[in-house]
Every structure is written in structure tokens, then in C-alpha cells.
Design a protein around this motif. Structure first.
Motif, PDB file in Angstrom:
ATOM      1  N   LEU A  25       4.161  -4.949   2.957  1.00  0.00           N
ATOM      2  CA  LEU A  25       2.744  -5.216   3.142  1.00  0.00           C
ATOM      3  C   LEU A  25       1.877  -4.084   2.608  1.00  0.00           C
ATOM      4  N   VAL A  26       2.280  -2.839   2.820  1.00  0.00           N
ATOM      5  CA  VAL A  26       1.509  -1.704   2.304  1.00  0.00           C
ATOM      6  C   VAL A  26       1.479  -1.726   0.782  1.00  0.00           C
ATOM      7  N   THR A  27       2.599  -2.062   0.160  1.00  0.00           N
ATOM      8  CA  THR A  27       2.640  -2.138  -1.308  1.00  0.00           C
ATOM      9  C   THR A  27       1.693  -3.223  -1.813  1.00  0.00           C
ATOM     10  N   VAL A  28       1.681  -4.365  -1.152  1.00  0.00           N
ATOM     11  CA  VAL A  28       0.757  -5.444  -1.520  1.00  0.00           C
ATOM     12  C   VAL A  28      -0.687  -4.991  -1.309  1.00  0.00           C
ATOM     13  N   ALA A  29      -0.957  -4.356  -0.167  1.00  0.00           N
ATOM     14  CA  ALA A  29      -2.313  -3.912   0.151  1.00  0.00           C
ATOM     15  C   ALA A  29      -2.829  -2.924  -0.896  1.00  0.00           C
ATOM     16  N   GLU A  30      -2.023  -1.923  -1.220  1.00  0.00           N
ATOM     17  CA  GLU A  30      -2.448  -0.924  -2.200  1.00  0.00           C
ATOM     18  C   GLU A  30      -2.565  -1.537  -3.589  1.00  0.00           C
ATOM     19  N   GLY A  31      -1.688  -2.490  -3.893  1.00  0.00           N
ATOM     20  CA  GLY A  31      -1.769  -3.171  -5.179  1.00  0.00           C
ATOM     21  C   GLY A  31      -3.059  -3.966  -5.324  1.00  0.00           C
ATOM     22  N   LEU A  32      -3.461  -4.648  -4.240  1.00  0.00           N
ATOM     23  CA  LEU A  32      -4.705  -5.411  -4.261  1.00  0.00           C
ATOM     24  C   LEU A  32      -5.911  -4.478  -4.358  1.00  0.00           C
ATOM     25  N   ALA A  33      -5.869  -3.374  -3.627  1.00  0.00           N
ATOM     26  CA  ALA A  33      -6.969  -2.408  -3.673  1.00  0.00           C
ATOM     27  C   ALA A  33      -7.124  -1.832  -5.082  1.00  0.00           C
ATOM     28  N   ALA A  34      -5.994  -1.560  -5.740  1.00  0.00           N
ATOM     29  CA  ALA A  34      -6.035  -1.008  -7.093  1.00  0.00           C
ATOM     30  C   ALA A  34      -6.636  -2.000  -8.086  1.00  0.00           C
ATOM     31  N   ARG A  35      -6.616  -3.283  -7.738  1.00  0.00           N
ATOM     32  CA  ARG A  35      -7.175  -4.324  -8.611  1.00  0.00           C
ATOM     33  C   ARG A  35      -8.636  -4.640  -8.275  1.00  0.00           C
ATOM     34  N   GLY A  36      -9.223  -3.828  -7.408  1.00  0.00           N
ATOM     35  CA  GLY A  36     -10.638  -3.968  -7.125  1.00  0.00           C
ATOM     36  C   GLY A  36     -11.006  -4.750  -5.886  1.00  0.00           C
ATOM     37  N   HIS A  37     -10.014  -5.144  -5.080  1.00  0.00           N
ATOM     38  CA  HIS A  37     -10.299  -5.882  -3.860  1.00  0.00           C
ATOM     39  C   HIS A  37     -10.519  -4.918  -2.697  1.00  0.00           C
ATOM     40  N   SER A  38     -11.340  -5.325  -1.738  1.00  0.00           N
ATOM     41  CA  SER A  38     -11.569  -4.539  -0.530  1.00  0.00           C
ATOM     42  C   SER A  38     -10.535  -4.954   0.511  1.00  0.00           C
ATOM     43  N   VAL A  39      -9.704  -4.016   0.936  1.00  0.00           N
ATOM     44  CA  VAL A  39      -8.581  -4.343   1.822  1.00  0.00           C
ATOM     45  C   VAL A  39      -8.670  -3.528   3.108  1.00  0.00           C
ATOM     46  N   THR A  40      -8.659  -4.235   4.244  1.00  0.00           N
ATOM     47  CA  THR A  40      -8.624  -3.606   5.560  1.00  0.00           C
ATOM     48  C   THR A  40      -7.316  -3.971   6.242  1.00  0.00           C
ATOM     49  N   PHE A  41      -6.646  -2.976   6.784  1.00  0.00           N
ATOM     50  CA  PHE A  41      -5.331  -3.150   7.406  1.00  0.00           C
ATOM     51  C   PHE A  41      -5.492  -2.846   8.889  1.00  0.00           C
ATOM     52  N   ARG A  42      -5.502  -3.882   9.716  1.00  0.00           N
ATOM     53  CA  ARG A  42      -5.654  -3.718  11.164  1.00  0.00           C
ATOM     54  C   ARG A  42      -4.273  -3.632  11.790  1.00  0.00           C
ATOM     55  N   THR A  43      -4.022  -2.550  12.538  1.00  0.00           N
ATOM     56  CA  THR A  43      -2.676  -2.326  13.059  1.00  0.00           C
ATOM     57  C   THR A  43      -2.729  -1.534  14.359  1.00  0.00           C
ATOM     58  N   ALA A  44      -1.567  -1.244  14.924  1.00  0.00           N
ATOM     59  CA  ALA A  44      -1.498  -0.527  16.202  1.00  0.00           C
ATOM     60  C   ALA A  44      -1.656   0.973  16.007  1.00  0.00           C
ATOM     61  N   ALA A  45      -2.126   1.625  17.058  1.00  0.00           N
ATOM     62  CA  ALA A  45      -2.198   3.082  17.067  1.00  0.00           C
ATOM     63  C   ALA A  45      -0.826   3.646  17.419  1.00  0.00           C
ATOM     64  N   TYR A  46      -0.598   4.910  17.070  1.00  0.00           N
ATOM     65  CA  TYR A  46       0.642   5.598  17.438  1.00  0.00           C
ATOM     66  C   TYR A  46       0.383   7.092  17.421  1.00  0.00           C
ATOM     67  N   PRO A  47       1.200   7.893  18.094  1.00  0.00           N
ATOM     68  CA  PRO A  47       0.953   9.328  18.198  1.00  0.00           C
ATOM     69  C   PRO A  47       0.800   9.996  16.824  1.00  0.00           C
ATOM     70  N   GLY A  48      -0.278  10.758  16.679  1.00  0.00           N
ATOM     71  CA  GLY A  48      -0.510  11.495  15.441  1.00  0.00           C
ATOM     72  C   GLY A  48      -1.299  10.729  14.398  1.00  0.00           C
ATOM     73  N   ALA A  49      -1.556   9.456  14.633  1.00  0.00           N
ATOM     74  CA  ALA A  49      -2.266   8.637  13.651  1.00  0.00           C
ATOM     75  C   ALA A  49      -3.768   8.658  13.916  1.00  0.00           C
ATOM     76  N   LEU A  50      -4.551   8.670  12.858  1.00  0.00           N
ATOM     77  CA  LEU A  50      -6.004   8.591  12.974  1.00  0.00           C
ATOM     78  C   LEU A  50      -6.401   7.151  13.294  1.00  0.00           C
ATOM     79  N   PRO A  51      -7.436   6.956  14.120  1.00  0.00           N
ATOM     80  CA  PRO A  51      -7.858   5.591  14.437  1.00  0.00           C
ATOM     81  C   PRO A  51      -8.449   4.855  13.235  1.00  0.00           C
ATOM     82  N   ASP A  52      -9.081   5.615  12.332  1.00  0.00           N
ATOM     83  CA  ASP A  52      -9.628   5.041  11.104  1.00  0.00           C
ATOM     84  C   ASP A  52      -9.281   5.968   9.949  1.00  0.00           C
ATOM     85  N   GLU A  53      -8.762   5.386   8.872  1.00  0.00           N
ATOM     86  CA  GLU A  53      -8.301   6.212   7.755  1.00  0.00           C
ATOM     87  C   GLU A  53      -8.206   5.351   6.497  1.00  0.00           C
ATOM     88  N   THR A  54      -8.497   5.968   5.362  1.00  0.00           N
ATOM     89  CA  THR A  54      -8.324   5.273   4.095  1.00  0.00           C
ATOM     90  C   THR A  54      -7.213   5.959   3.299  1.00  0.00           C
TER      91      THR A  54
END
Length: 369
Positions: A25-54
């Protein structure tokens, strides 16, 4: 046409329990973003992860935990402001069709029928299977499905999903063989993946214990992390093979590919696989895979007796047959060499760029109606 795409998945690739599905899914997401699409990935939090990040052009929104991610993602109306939603069903569905009028694409890597009772108690297993087999097909009855193998497509059809609503988009790889990575001079088997019960690494450990008298220099590399790790170490100790096993934990991409290239055989004793991304990654280095036919997706990613071996559950959990198949490849150098050449050629056809192109084409069709 530039799309605003929302992805709903319980983990991202940096989650401690992430696996091949997240890599896909990450490969697809980054591939779509590289082609000019706006991609938001909604997922769970986990220790050490930022709540919002690009990262890689993809905007990550991390809220909730292992189970609370589902209601938080859907009831929070995170679908607003997007043209299309990709709802990833890892057993538990998001049911995003209930809160959005935008097109929803349901991505299913594999059906979890066999996994529910292995991981959960009887009551939770029955509830989970009811959600997956009854509730989800009804909720997504007008949605397009994507899966990664023909075997999962057949299982979805068995659950009542219309065949013409299911598109197969395979995994890929961008990895290339490195001439500086040499095959081990002594026999080595590698297991790579999340360390959880359904991956059944115990079968590989049992096989190594059985093979010890015939292959005294045999070594097993277990690569990956997960909450089942302590149980596997205890199992190796009970078998008396601690000196024959290395638990590497999580490793870098470079180290992963070095170990894949070094191995004589890649062992995948999983209960279920949607496709088996590591089959392709191992194949890049000419390393054949031994897996169970009943795992499903392995029948798509492995050509039996040509690029690897598929084992039937002939004696309960299949340890005896699995051990024999590993021994066959460890012993027959000529056959293993021939299989190594064949698997390199076979996996060369699976490229991430083709996967991303297929996803882009499908999402544009969904939005255009």
C-alpha cells in the motif's frame, strides 16, 4: 486528472507489526503521489510515530490504536474532501461505504477464514468471520474490489462478491540482484516476515531439527519482528537447535537482500498468504521458495517444481512433507541451480511501476464513473 485519494489501513510501513501488505500500500501511495495525486493515508498511531506527517509525498494521519482506528477513521468523517476512498480490509472492514457517497474501493489481500480461530478465542473468531464473510460483502455490494492474486479472487467470489467487480493487481519489486552478495558455502534456510502465529515459523524450526542429522552445518535465519518472537525462541530452545538458528529481528533493506541472496532456500510455512511478496524478493536473488499449497496466494506467486515447491498438508500440520521438500532442494544442487535461474526469470515480470499504473487507471475509472 489529479485525484484526492484517501487510504484507510490499520498500519503503515513503519509500524512495528507492518508486513508485506503495508509495503504494497505504501508503494502504491507514493507512486500515486509521484504522479501528481493528493494522497492521505489514515492509519493507527504507535509509539514514536508522529500523529501527522508527510513522507514520500503521502500525508499520514495516525489516530487510534489496534481496534479504535476503525471507528475513529470512519466516524470522524475522514472521507470528506476526497474523490475516492481505498478501504483496506485486513479481516476487519472499515465499512466506509456507510458514511461516504464517494466511490469506495475495497482492497483485500486474503480471506482470513483459517486465521480467526488461530489468533482469537472461539467467540471472537466467530464474530470476526461473521464480519468478514457476511457484513463486509453486504456493505461493499456496490464497490469495486482489488486483490493481489487469483486465489483470493476465487475466495471472494465464494463469499458472494460478483466476479466482474474484482480486479487483480499483483505485488511487484524494484530490487535487483547484487553480484557482491554471494550464496553461502554451507546450507542456509531463511524465513522472512512478521513473527506472528499464522506465519507458523515453528514448522521451519521443526524441519531444521529433523534435518540436523543429514545437514550438520545447516543454519536457519529468521528475519523479522513481532510479538510471537519469545515463543519462537523458546521453541528453538526446546528443540535443542539454538546453535543452528539466528533471530535477526528487523533488519535494513540492504541486510534483508544480503540474507536472501545468501540463502539456499526461502521457507514460507505460512497458514495463509494473499500473494507472498517475499517470494518475489527472494526470487530476484535466485532463491526458490518452499510453501504450503493451502496458503492460497502461493499458488499464484510460485510455479510448483519450476520456481519453488508447494507442499500439501499430508501429515497434520505438514511438517514431514515440508521437511522432505526442504531436504530435496538442499540435496539436489543441479535442480536447485535450474530452479534458481527459472525463478529469476519468473519474478522479473512483477514490477511496482506496473502495479501503480494499474491502480491509477482503476481509481480514475472509479471517479469518472
Amino acid at each position: 486528472m489529479s485525484l484526492r485519494v484517501l487510504l484507510l489501513n490499520w498500519r503503515d510501513e513503519n509500524h512495528p507489526e507492518a508486513g508485506g501488505a503495508e509495503r504494497y500500500l505504501v508503494t502504491v501511495a507514493e507512486g500515486l503521489a509521484a504522479r501528481g495525486h493528493s494522497v492521505t493515508f489514515r492509519t493507527a498511531a504507535y509509539p514514536g510515530a508522529l500523529p501527522d506527517e508527510t513522507l514520500g509525498g503521502v500525508h499520514y494521519v495516525r489516530r487510534g490504536g489496534h481496534y479504535s482506528i476503525y471507528p475513529r477513521a470512519v466516524l470522524g468523517r475522514s472521507q470528506a474532501g476526497h474523490d475516492v476512498v481505498v478501504d483496506v480490509q485486513n479481516g476487519v472492514p472499515y465499512l466506509s461505504t456507510l458514511v461516504t457517497s464517494k466511490p469506495v474501493v475495497n482492497l483485500v489481500h486474503h480471506v482470513h477464514r483459517e486465521q480467526w480461530p488461530l489468533v482469537f478465542g472461539p467467540r471472537s473468531a466467530r464474530f470476526g468471520w461473521w464480519l468478514e464473510s457476511q457484513v463486509a460483502p453486504a456493505a461493499y455490494r456496490r464497490s469495486t474490489y482489488v486483490t493481489v492474486s487469483q486465489s483470493t479472487r476465487r475466495e471472494l467470489i465464494d463469499l458472494g462478491v460478483d466476479a466482474d467487480r474484482i480486479t487483480v493487481i499483483h505485488n511487484g519489486t524494484d530490487a535487483t540482484a547484487d553480484d557482491n552478495h554471494e550464496r553461502s558455502a554451507t546450507p542456509r534456510i531463511l524465513v522472512l516476515g512478521r513473527l506472528v502465529p499464522q506465519k507458523r515459523v515453528e514448522i521451519a524450526l521443526d524441519a531444521v531439527a529433523r534435518l540436523r542429522p543429514r545437514f550438520p552445518t545447516l543454519h536457519l535465519d529468521v528475519v523479522g519482528s513481532g510479538w510471537w518472537d519469545p515463543m519462537l525462541r523458546d521453541h528453538a530452545a526446546r528443540l535443542g537447535i539454538e546453535d543452528m538458528v539466528t533471530f535477526h529481528g528487523h533488519v535494513s533493506e540492504g541486510e534483508k537482500h544480503r540474507l536472501l541472496a545468501q540463502a539456499w532456500v526461502h521457507a514460507m510455512p505460512s497458514l495463509k498468504e494473499g500473494w507472498g511478496l517475499v517470494v518475489v524478493e527472494a526470487g530476484v536473488h535466485g532463491t526458490p521458495t518452499v510453501a504450503f499449497r493451502e496458503a492460497g496466494g502461493t499458488t499464484d506467486s510460485i510455479r510448483h517444481a519450476e520456481t519453488g515447491l508447494l507442499v500439501d498438508h499430508a501429515d497434520g500440520e505438514g511438517v514431514g512433507e515440508y521437511t522432505d521438500s526442504l531436504a530435496e532442494l538442499l540435496t539436489d544442487h543441479t535442480r536447485r541451480t535450474r530452479m534458481s535461474e527459472a525463478v529469476r526469470e519468473w519474478v522479473a515480470r512483477f514490477r511496482w511501476q506496473d502495479c501503480v499504473q494499474s491502480w491509477e487507471d482503476l481509481l480514475v475509472r472509479e471517479v469518472e464513473g
